[in-house]
Write a protein that holds these residues in place. Sequence first.
Motif, short mmCIF file in Angstrom:
data_model
loop_
_atom_site.label_atom_id
_atom_site.label_comp_id
_atom_site.label_asym_id
_atom_site.label_seq_id
_atom_site.Cartn_x
_atom_site.Cartn_y
_atom_site.Cartn_z
N SER A 130 0.40 -7.80 -4.32
CA SER A 130 -0.57 -6.76 -4.66
C SER A 130 0.03 -5.38 -4.43
N PHE A 131 -0.59 -4.39 -5.10
CA PHE A 131 -0.18 -3.00 -4.97
C PHE A 131 -1.41 -2.12 -5.12
N ARG A 157 0.88 -1.17 0.00
CA ARG A 157 0.00 0.00 0.00
C ARG A 157 0.91 1.21 0.00
N LEU A 158 0.80 2.03 -1.04
CA LEU A 158 1.52 3.30 -1.11
C LEU A 158 0.53 4.37 -0.67
N GLN A 180 6.09 1.43 -13.05
CA GLN A 180 7.36 0.85 -12.58
C GLN A 180 7.14 0.07 -11.26
N LEU A 181 6.34 0.61 -10.36
CA LEU A 181 6.06 -0.06 -9.10
C LEU A 181 5.21 -1.31 -9.31
N ILE A 182 4.20 -1.20 -10.16
CA ILE A 182 3.34 -2.35 -10.45
C ILE A 182 4.15 -3.47 -11.11
N ASN A 183 5.08 -3.11 -11.99
CA ASN A 183 5.89 -4.12 -12.67
C ASN A 183 6.77 -4.91 -11.72
N ILE A 214 1.77 -11.82 -8.97
CA ILE A 214 0.34 -11.62 -8.70
C ILE A 214 -0.32 -12.94 -8.29
N TYR A 215 0.00 -14.02 -8.99
CA TYR A 215 -0.65 -15.30 -8.71
C TYR A 215 -0.10 -15.95 -7.45
#
Length: 178
Positions: A125-126, A41-42, A111-114, A120-121
């Motif tokens: 999470s983000f 969590r950002l 960039q953070l999600i990558n 993910i599986y």
Amino acid sequence: MENVSDQHYRFQNLQEKHMTFNQVFEHIVRFMRSRPTGNYRLIVGTDSQVHSQMTIFITGIVIRNKGKGVWACIRKVIIPRRMLHLYERISYEMSFSEEIVSLFTAERKEQLINIILPYIYQGASFKMEGHIDIGAGSKNKTRAFVEEMVNRMKVIGVEPKIKPNAFVASSYANRYTK
């Protein structure tokens, strides 16, 4: 590399002073890369305090990996007058939060999600949240502003949180306004 718009932002925490936003972002990247399977969590949130000659605003940036740690910093802005009108202070708090959220451009968010995408599986999470130091309770003086401020946060693509769930604004940032 520090861009021109980054130069007037200065952040600090207990370990470092005078960080640019690019340095803050690199800390966040390193924190997430250290555990790419995390639940991140950002969070950005601002609080203020009126003092005798000024009003101090503190914006907190927190990256939290649920159950596995946190990295955080603050930005301090001093307005050289007493801001006694609640709506004005809440509006400034929102503006400072919106300003910092805007530094997390689409490219930076990508960039953070990558970092977590390959995991993910495995449960990684983000998400990004905006903590607003207001509450909807019947005795809360800020309840009249909830709808407006929540909508402002939604418009910039951030999940809004209000009291009691707005701990970055109401607790972390608040600690540094005194």
